[in-house]
Design an enzyme around this catalytic site. Structure first.
Site, PDB file in Angstrom:
ATOM      1  N   ASP A  30      41.144  49.241  25.733  1.00 37.78           N
ATOM      2  CA  ASP A  30      40.032  48.312  25.903  1.00 37.78           C
ATOM      3  C   ASP A  30      40.495  46.902  25.550  1.00 37.78           C
ATOM      4  O   ASP A  30      41.347  46.722  24.667  1.00 37.78           O
ATOM      5  CB  ASP A  30      38.855  48.718  25.007  1.00 37.78           C
ATOM      6  CG  ASP A  30      37.528  48.170  25.502  1.00 37.78           C
ATOM      7  OD1 ASP A  30      36.751  48.945  26.084  1.00 37.78           O
ATOM      8  OD2 ASP A  30      37.278  46.959  25.327  1.00 37.78           O
ATOM      9  N   ASP A  55      44.568  44.706  28.628  1.00 42.42           N
ATOM     10  CA  ASP A  55      43.966  43.973  29.734  1.00 42.42           C
ATOM     11  C   ASP A  55      44.495  44.619  31.007  1.00 42.42           C
ATOM     12  O   ASP A  55      45.680  44.484  31.338  1.00 42.42           O
ATOM     13  CB  ASP A  55      44.359  42.496  29.672  1.00 42.42           C
ATOM     14  CG  ASP A  55      43.719  41.659  30.777  1.00 42.42           C
ATOM     15  OD1 ASP A  55      43.296  42.232  31.805  1.00 42.42           O
ATOM     16  OD2 ASP A  55      43.652  40.423  30.616  1.00 42.42           O
ATOM     17  N   VAL A  56      43.632  45.340  31.709  1.00 41.69           N
ATOM     18  CA  VAL A  56      44.086  46.151  32.840  1.00 41.69           C
ATOM     19  C   VAL A  56      44.598  45.313  34.004  1.00 41.69           C
ATOM     20  O   VAL A  56      45.247  45.845  34.918  1.00 41.69           O
ATOM     21  CB  VAL A  56      42.971  47.105  33.327  1.00 41.69           C
ATOM     22  CG1 VAL A  56      42.575  48.074  32.222  1.00 41.69           C
ATOM     23  CG2 VAL A  56      41.755  46.321  33.831  1.00 41.69           C
ATOM     24  N   SER A 134      30.997  52.492  41.928  1.00 39.42           N
ATOM     25  CA  SER A 134      29.587  52.203  41.680  1.00 39.42           C
ATOM     26  C   SER A 134      28.816  52.348  42.982  1.00 39.42           C
ATOM     27  O   SER A 134      29.381  52.140  44.069  1.00 39.42           O
ATOM     28  CB  SER A 134      29.413  50.778  41.150  1.00 39.42           C
ATOM     29  OG  SER A 134      28.039  50.398  41.134  1.00 39.42           O
ATOM     30  N   TYR A 147      31.436  42.072  42.616  1.00 40.02           N
ATOM     31  CA  TYR A 147      31.378  43.431  42.054  1.00 40.02           C
ATOM     32  C   TYR A 147      31.279  44.483  43.155  1.00 40.02           C
ATOM     33  O   TYR A 147      31.993  45.499  43.139  1.00 40.02           O
ATOM     34  CB  TYR A 147      30.176  43.508  41.121  1.00 40.02           C
ATOM     35  CG  TYR A 147      30.007  44.798  40.367  1.00 40.02           C
ATOM     36  CD1 TYR A 147      30.728  45.045  39.200  1.00 40.02           C
ATOM     37  CD2 TYR A 147      29.096  45.760  40.781  1.00 40.02           C
ATOM     38  CE1 TYR A 147      30.553  46.220  38.480  1.00 40.02           C
ATOM     39  CE2 TYR A 147      28.918  46.944  40.072  1.00 40.02           C
ATOM     40  CZ  TYR A 147      29.647  47.162  38.923  1.00 40.02           C
ATOM     41  OH  TYR A 147      29.468  48.325  38.224  1.00 40.02           O
ATOM     42  N   LYS A 151      34.071  47.337  43.895  1.00 36.66           N
ATOM     43  CA  LYS A 151      33.731  48.753  43.762  1.00 36.66           C
ATOM     44  C   LYS A 151      33.901  49.492  45.091  1.00 36.66           C
ATOM     45  O   LYS A 151      34.270  50.675  45.100  1.00 36.66           O
ATOM     46  CB  LYS A 151      32.302  48.895  43.239  1.00 36.66           C
ATOM     47  CG  LYS A 151      32.142  48.499  41.771  1.00 36.66           C
ATOM     48  CD  LYS A 151      33.029  49.308  40.852  1.00 36.66           C
ATOM     49  CE  LYS A 151      32.616  49.195  39.395  1.00 36.66           C
ATOM     50  NZ  LYS A 151      33.514  49.967  38.489  1.00 36.66           N
TER      51      LYS A 151
END
Length: 239
Positions: A30, A55-56, A134, A147, A151
């Site tokens: 995270d 940090d992905v 999502s 977003y 997604k």
């Protein structure tokens, strides 16, 4: 051993808990290390769960996360790409920075994780990757061009990766949660929450544990003949 990104709160925390409850050893990656450490305290102790800042968006940091996880608990069996954030605004008002940030965290972060995990899993001929998309990636939401695009991209990434990795014994599936009770949705105005709940045939908001249980299913041998699947967990919304 399982790694869950964005596992410090909300759906990610519920996923980490469900995996621990099933006997997995879990590493929470995270961006908020303090929150991840609090999650560890909630879920048990460091004999079963660890925290690591990640940090992905940074592939090198993702590799460090997986290195740390494997040093602690052995080979990677399960990766859940869950990390995410929102920067909502209508397209007219949205900044390029907010668009880039959301796409980078969700889509590039999922790609970084899928690529890094697959490289390790293919050596052993087994492994499971679960990507959290999502319903916004299916229908689009006003104020979420960033977003929704990210997604939706996760769905395409999941299917392409599943085709590339199936012959190596690696399964890649995705989940599209609907309206779930999380800190993010709790911050919405009450009339918006009521409006969204009214669109759900089951008549209620979902619980993070209901997403987590589907992750457990996809991570287990119960779904051994499933790859490239996208499961909607939304109470029937947007059928």
């Amino acid at each position: 051993m399982a790694v869950v990104t964005g596992g410090a709160q909300g759906i990610g925390l519920a996923i980490a808990k469900a995996l621990v409850d099933q006997g997995a050893r879990v590493v929470i990656g995270d961006a908020n290390l303090d929150a991840a450490r609090r999650a560890v305290e909630e879920l048990g102790d460091e004999s079963v769960v660890r925290a690591h800042r990640c940090d992905v968006r940074d592939s090198a940091l993702f590799e460090q996360l997986l290195d740390t996880a494997e040093e602690a608990f052995g080979p990677l069996d399960i990766l859940v790409n869950n990390a995410g954030l929102t920067r909502d605004a209508t397209m007219r008002k949205m900044s390029e920075e907010d668009f880039d940030t959301v796409v980078a965290v969700h889509l590039k972060g999922t790609w970084n994780g899928t690529r890094a995990a697959a490289a390790r899993m293919r050596e052993r001929g087994t492994g499971v990757i679960v990507n959290i998309s999502s319903m916004s990636g299916k229908v689009g939401n006003v104020g979420q061009t960033n977003y929704s695009a990210a997604k939706a991209g996760i769905v395409g990434l999941t299917k392409a990766a599943a085709k590339e990795l199936a012959h190596k014994g690696i399964r890649v599936n995705a989940i599209q949660p609907g309206f779930i009770a999380t800190p993010m949705t709790a911050a919405m105005p009450e009339h918006i929450k009521q409006q969204k709940a009214a669109e759900i045939p089951m008549g209620r908001v979902g619980d993070p544990a209901e997403i987590a249980s589907v992750v457990v299913f996809l991570a287990s041998d119960m779904s051994s003949y499933m790859t490239g699947a996208v499961l909607e967990v939304a109470g029937g919304r947007f059928m």
